[in-house]
Each structure stands twice: as C-alpha cells, then as structure tokens.
Design a protein around this motif. Structure first.
Motif, PDB file in Angstrom:
ATOM      1  N   ASN A  31      -1.877  -7.753  -4.264  1.00 53.04           N
ATOM      2  CA  ASN A  31      -1.230  -6.764  -4.424  1.00 53.04           C
ATOM      3  C   ASN A  31      -1.978  -5.564  -3.576  1.00 53.04           C
ATOM      4  O   ASN A  31      -2.962  -5.528  -3.591  1.00 53.04           O
ATOM      5  N   ILE A  32      -1.382  -4.736  -2.869  1.00 55.12           N
ATOM      6  CA  ILE A  32      -2.160  -3.766  -1.990  1.00 55.12           C
ATOM      7  C   ILE A  32      -3.036  -2.839  -2.658  1.00 55.12           C
ATOM      8  O   ILE A  32      -3.990  -2.554  -2.538  1.00 55.12           O
ATOM      9  N   ASP A  33      -2.569  -2.497  -3.807  1.00 59.75           N
ATOM     10  CA  ASP A  33      -3.366  -1.796  -4.510  1.00 59.75           C
ATOM     11  C   ASP A  33      -4.794  -2.457  -5.221  1.00 59.75           C
ATOM     12  O   ASP A  33      -5.817  -1.615  -5.406  1.00 59.75           O
ATOM     13  N   THR A  86      -3.029  -0.967   5.369  1.00 58.34           N
ATOM     14  CA  THR A  86      -1.993  -1.615   4.183  1.00 58.34           C
ATOM     15  C   THR A  86      -0.736  -0.854   4.414  1.00 58.34           C
ATOM     16  O   THR A  86       0.253  -1.220   3.568  1.00 58.34           O
ATOM     17  N   LYS A 113      -6.901  -1.747  -1.593  1.00 54.15           N
ATOM     18  CA  LYS A 113      -7.494  -0.135  -1.444  1.00 54.15           C
ATOM     19  C   LYS A 113      -8.479   0.245  -2.378  1.00 54.15           C
ATOM     20  O   LYS A 113      -8.639  -0.073  -3.425  1.00 54.15           O
ATOM     21  N   HIS A 164      -4.619   4.990   3.037  1.00 57.67           N
ATOM     22  CA  HIS A 164      -4.180   3.632   3.381  1.00 57.67           C
ATOM     23  C   HIS A 164      -5.619   2.859   3.672  1.00 57.67           C
ATOM     24  O   HIS A 164      -6.562   3.381   3.924  1.00 57.67           O
ATOM     25  N   VAL A 206       0.886  -4.199   6.527  1.00 56.57           N
ATOM     26  CA  VAL A 206       0.068  -5.344   6.301  1.00 56.57           C
ATOM     27  C   VAL A 206       0.457  -6.549   6.752  1.00 56.57           C
ATOM     28  O   VAL A 206       0.052  -7.268   6.782  1.00 56.57           O
TER      29      VAL A 206
END
Length: 486
Positions: A62-64, A121, A67, A74, A124
């Motif tokens: 998951n991108i979150d 991100t 980060k 980003h 991605v």
C-alpha cells in the motif's frame, strides 16, 4: 556501471529530501566497492535497501505504508549510475529499447557518464529516466521491465529464511541458478535417453508396471461401462517438465554429519545461502556470447552477522572484501567484527542517525579524525553514541603526539591551557608503595585508570560512563580546535 548515489525523499523514515548518499565504487583495491551502513535500530539502514529495491522493482505494498507519515508529499527515490553506461546499454539492454536508453546518459563536470532513474508514489508503476537537458524526469513507455534487465540487484534480508532461498523454486536463488543449466540439458542425448526409458517404464504395454496397472484399469473400465456405456480407460503418464525434478531437491551438508541443510544451525544455513548468492551472481551476470562481459550486479546483505559466530563473521567479511575489489556490496550491520578490518580505509562507511522524525545519513569518510581512520572506537561513538576506552586511548595518544607532549605532566599543562580543568585526584604507586596524590584532568584520570589496573589504591575510584563521554567530547573539541589552528 556502478551506483554512484542514492537520493531518498519522503520514503518511510526519511522525511523531506535528504542529501545524496554517495557510495564507494570499486577500483581494484580490496574492499573498495564495499559500503557499510551503521547506526542504531530504527535509523533507516534497511529502509535505504528498501528504497533501492523500490526503484528497480516497484512495490506491491500500500502506497501509504511507504510514504513518510509526517509528510503529505509523494515519496520518491532516485538512483544515479556511473561508469560504462553506454557499454551496459549496448550489451545488456533489450534490443528494441536501446535507442531510448541511449538518449539519457549525460556527462558530469569530470567527463564521466551518468545515468539516472527514479520512481515515485505518484507513478509507482513507471520507472522514470532523468533528462539532463530539460532537468526533468521523463516517462518512456514500456521500459519498466527492460530496465531491470540492465542490472541485477539481490537482497538478503535480516528476516529471510535461509531454507526459502536454498529451495529450488522458480524465483529462488537456487532455482534461478539452475534454470539455464536445466534448459540446456533437455537437448542432450542423456536426457533423450531418459525420456525414452521413462516411456518404456510408465507407458509401454509390455512393462512390468503397465501389466500391474492393467488390472486396475480393467476394473475401473468395467464399472464405468456398466454405468455410462463402453469406453476405454487407461492411465497415461505425461513426461515431467525437467524443472519438476528440482522442486524436491535438497542441499545436503556434510560437516561430519551428512544431513540436509535445514537440519543444520541457522548460521550454517545463512552461510550456504550467501555462498550460493556469490555463485549466482557470477553466473547471472555473464553475457551469453562473451564471458568477459559482466552485467552490473549489486549485492545487498541486511545484518550478515545474524547467526554467525565471530570467526564466521570475520571469514565472511574477508570474502566480501575480495568481491568488493570489482563489485559493489552493501551491508547493514551492528557487529564490531565488520568494523575492525585494516582495510576499512578503502570502504564506504555510512552512519545513519535519527534527527527528530527523520533519518539522516553521513559519510564517515567526511571527517576522519586520524590518519588511520575509521577505527572501531570512532565508528561506535559516531554511529551509536557509544563511548569506548579504545576511542579514549586513541584521542589521548593522538593529542599527545600532535602537540609533542609525550609526558603526562607536559600534556596536563597543555590541556589546562586550553581550558580543561583538573577535576580529579590521582595517586601513583611505585613498587607497591603509595605516593602523593595530585590533581589531574578527567582525561588523564581515565587514561591512567585504563593503563594501570594494577594500582590498588585507585581501584575503588571509578569513573562514570557519562564522564567517559564527557572526556571524549572534550578531546574531540581540542582536536578540532588544534586542526583548525594549523
């Protein structure tokens, strides 16, 4: 082609833009391509590995989760390569992408060719190429997979199960190592003879196995015919794909007791995997038409000391120093045994710390305190804020030498002139006789405690860890002031 530098922005523990981490590049000297990451837990050492993996391979996370939690921008990671960039593109890039890649290498102020890639991100799924003319990253379609073919990066994580990597699966080290050998073997006479014998045993009606199976087939056929009508039932054995034979293969280690690898200790298992990885690197990076051409390969080992006793760590370091003559090797470590080689002067040492909510990286080669830097004591104080008697001795002796004050009395006079007060009392002994006590600096008190443990009068007078830190910091200030005055 080597990795020149890494820039991490808003990736996990790195909040904002950090200064580029500039890596050592092999030059033929032992250890010259070795880069060691040191620092306390949770300072970003393994995260730097993850960032490099992110650039090359993207992520399924998951991108979150990748980060930085305290920054809404980003996350972005950039790798800069240096060296024989054009040759790498010519020999290892996908044919229909070579023209695209050749648009992006550029020269630095020294005429060296650089090639820069990044991933963020925001995009991605796409690796971006740096255009030095426009000073922007560009998204060239269809290059994400081809870029991976230009260089290899292999990671051994601290939580990697050695048995997983030693298994003969399609994506493991062993599986990949044997893939090319296996593919070539199917064309040999030996394998042709094996296929013929396989069919004779399993599918020929005259074989003993087929005669035994015939009874089962006839019974099944009779029941089936009663229920559904006439039909012929026969067991047929398809040839196994050659890779199938390796799935149940195990590595056996005979160290006096011949057992499979998974029955050995974790230290031996990890050592086997690291040995496999070295061979894998040598095989994987060969050009198919010319063994002298080598694809760029970078080896990343997270805490190699795990499960290895001190002698094992020393042997592994020796092997990695040899590899690092011509290849780049990256380590994270907490072990002093990876920080005591006399070849450390050749390596890149990168100290990770946590400043507030963000990781910070400093090259230990920026501020070498001694001509013989970096030392184990120096590294421990910089990286872990850990004061050691070894570092105290080095600073004390070096200040004596630099100021030509080999006698304690003369050295004491010099440091008091620099503003260090005499805050301790020392009592000498000579031939078991107690002499007069006198005032000394904290530095000389600790130095004498280290060098004269036989002094029974002073054995009950200890110094605190905080005082060792204070003494070291005061000597560091003296050394900096002295150096700046030259």
């Amino acid at each position: 082609m080597f990795i020149k530098e890494l820039i991490i922005s808003n990736f996990k523990s790195f909040n904002g833009n950090i200064n580029p981490i500039t890596f050592n590049i092999p030059n033929g000297n032992i250890g010259s391509g070795l880069n060691i990451f040191v620092g306390e837990n949770n300072t970003g050492k393994s995260t730097a590995f993850e960032a490099i993996d992110f650039v090359r391979n993207g992520t399924k996370k998951n991108i979150d989760n990748i980060k930085n939690k305290n920054n809404s921008d980003h996350a972005e990671v950039t790798l800069t390569f240096i060296g024989n960039v054009h040759e790498t593109i010519d020999f290892f890039a996908q044919d229909n992408k070579k023209a695209i890649f050749k648009k992006y290498p550029y020269q630095d102020d020294n005429g060296k060719f650089l090639f820069k890639i990044s991933r963020s991100t925001n995009e991605v799924k796409n690796v971006l190429l740096w255009d030095n003319i426009t000073q922007k990253c560009k998204n060239e379609s269809g290059i994400d997979a081809p870029i991976k073919k230009m260089f290899e990066a292999n990671f051994v994580w601290a939580d990697t199960n050695p048995n997983d990597e030693a298994a003969f699966g399609s994506t493991t080290i062993c599986g990949n190592l044997l893939k090319e050998i296996v593919n070539g073997f199917v064309e040999t006479e030996d394998y042709g003879a094996f296929k013929t014998k396989f069919n004779q045993i399993f599918n020929d009606d005259d074989s003993g196995l087929r005669k035994e199976l015939l009874q089962i087939e006839q019974r099944v056929q009779a029941i089936f015919s009663d229920q559904f009508g006439d039909a012929t039932i026969k067991f047929h054995f398809d040839e196994l794909k050659i890779e199938s034979f390796f799935k149940n293969t195990t590595i056996r280690v005979n160290d006096g007791i011949n057992t499979s690898m998974d029955e050995k200790g974790n230290g031996m298992q990890r050592a086997v995997v690291l040995a496999l990885l070295q061979v894998y690197a040598e095989e994987l990076t060969k050009h198919p038409d010319d063994d002298n051409l080598k694809k760029p390969f970078y080896l990343f080992i997270d805490e190699p000391e795990i499960c290895l006793h001190p002698k094992g760590q020393e042997k592994l370091l020796k092997a990695l120093l040899e590899i690092a003559k011509t290849r780049q090797v990256f380590l994270t470590t907490h072990s002093p045994y990876f920080l005591t080689s006399n070849h450390l002067k050749n390596i890149g040492l990168h100290i990770f710390t946590k400043n507030g909510d963000s990781s910070h990286v400093e090259s230990a080669t920026i501020d070498k305190l001694f001509p013989w830097s970096p030392t184990w004591g120096e590294i421990n104080f910089k990286a872990y804020k850990l004061p050691t008697v070894e570092f105290h001795n080095e600073l004390y002796g070096y200040l004596q030498e630099k100021n030509n004050k080999p006698l304690e009395k003369d050295f004491e006079n010099w440091i008091t002139e620099q503003g260090i007060r005499k805050s301790k009392r020392w009592t000498k002994e000579k031939r078991d006789n107690t002499l007069d006590s006198y005032d000394v600096s904290l530095q000389t008190f600790i130095r004498n405690k280290i060098h004269h443990p036989e002094n029974t009068t002073m054995q009950s007078n200890e110094y605190e860890p905080e005082e060792l830190t204070q003494s070291i910091e005061e000597m560091l200030n003296l050394l900096r002031d002295f150096t700046n005055a030259l």
